[in-house]
Design an enzyme around this catalytic site. Structure first.
Site, PDB file in Angstrom:
ATOM      1  N   CYS A  45      26.143  35.881  11.147  1.00 44.28           N
ATOM      2  CA  CYS A  45      25.714  35.311   9.858  1.00 44.28           C
ATOM      3  C   CYS A  45      25.339  36.430   8.885  1.00 44.28           C
ATOM      4  CB  CYS A  45      24.537  34.365  10.082  1.00 44.28           C
ATOM      5  SG  CYS A  45      23.695  33.825   8.584  1.00 44.28           S
ATOM      6  N   CYS A  48      22.077  35.964   6.897  1.00 47.04           N
ATOM      7  CA  CYS A  48      20.905  36.207   7.746  1.00 47.04           C
ATOM      8  C   CYS A  48      20.482  37.670   7.655  1.00 47.04           C
ATOM      9  CB  CYS A  48      21.215  35.860   9.204  1.00 47.04           C
ATOM     10  SG  CYS A  48      21.603  34.114   9.493  1.00 47.04           S
TER      11      CYS A  48
END
Length: 301
Positions: A45, A48
């Site tokens: 991700c 993230c």
């Protein structure tokens, strides 16, 4: 040497990685002492990787008012499913053992700081509302849904957008046997908010209430199971019937037995139903804590 006054806590205290087994201690218990931000992330991700440093910086600057717990969703898929993590990154904010806020996506550090200040500030003008929310939650937990509903309604008169009061009132209406009123309240909440605390617990409870119509006669289902213990469809229907009658432990026992006999039965239906029961009960409920441990022991044995 003079003592160091108001020294900031070290990173090991403020920031840690956790998992499903330690979630109760690292998040629920810890949030009784300080605000806990739970960062759900994954290696793949990219947003993230942008958000986590901002979270860490905001928590350090809060100097003990908040902590950060990081959960890798790929390694904790059961916990992510239970908390309805639908996109990454997702952050839930826990206070006094309960989820009180949350957001998705990479947001700037300044916004994270605002969230921390809003929930962790001392002596704010919201102290009366906070106290009333705590009292209403205690009443609801004690089974006095009628008084809790009245108190939540009073809070909403003072602040019509208070999320915990809206969710609490819907929960009280469910316990009072008013699912239509609870659903009407939830329908007024933007769809994107319903999947996040504090509304996700109400949504799960409504889902369970809707399943009650599909539940069969418990005695007939028990007879089928006595005749054939491997009749997993009957066990599943019995779990629905028991849950509809308020017997969460009985429902949980049947679902765990399905998993013991066939872990992947009916596209993992038993585990998914357990997760729905956990969501409806709430992360701090004794049922959730006990049966989540049993589920983890079974899945990771």
């Amino acid at each position: 040497m003079e003592p160091i006054i108001n020294a900031a806590p070290d990173d090991k205290t403020l920031i840690k990685d956790s998992d499903e087994r330690a979630f109760a201690q690292d998040v629920i218990d810890a949030s009784q002492e300080a605000l806990v931000l739970v960062d759900f992330w994954a290696d793949w991700c990219q947003p993230c990787k942008q958000l986590t440093p901002a979270l860490e910086a905001a928590v350090r600057k809060a100097r003990g008012k908040a902590r950060l717990v990081k959960i890798n969703v790929d390694q904790n898929q059961g916990l992510a499913a239970q908390l309805r993590i639908q996109s990454l990154p997702t952050v839930y904010v826990f206070k006094d053992g309960r989820p009180v806020d949350g957001f998705q996506g990479a947001v700037p550090e300044s916004q994270i700081t605002q969230i921390i200040d809003a929930h962790a500030s001392e002596g704010s003008g919201n102290d009366q509302i906070e106290a009333a929310l705590d009292q209403a939650a205690q009443l609801l937990d004690a089974g006095d849904a009628e008084t809790a509903a009245a108190l939540y309604a009073q809070i909403l008169q003072a602040d019509g957008e208070e999320k915990r009061a809206l969710a609490g009132l819907a929960q009280a209406q469910l316990k009072l046997g008013q699912p239509d009123e609870a659903r009407a309240l939830l329908d007024a909440v933007p769809e994107a908010e319903r999947a996040k605390p504090p509304f996700s617990q109400v949504q799960a409870a409504l889902d369970l209430a809707a399943q009650a119509t599909a539940a069969g006669d418990p005695q007939a289902l028990k007879a089928r199971i006595e005749k054939d213990p491997d009749d997993l469809a009957a066990r599943y229907d019995l779990a629905l019937a028991l849950a509809a009658a308020g017997d969460r432990a009985g429902a949980g026992d049947q679902l765990l037995e399905i998993l013991r006999r066939d872990r992947s039965w009916n596209d993992d239906a038993a585990r998914k139903q357990l997760v729905t029961l956990f969501e409806a009960a709430g992360p701090t409920d004794s049922f959730t804590l006990e049966y989540r441990r049993a589920l983890s022991s079974l899945l990771f044995a």
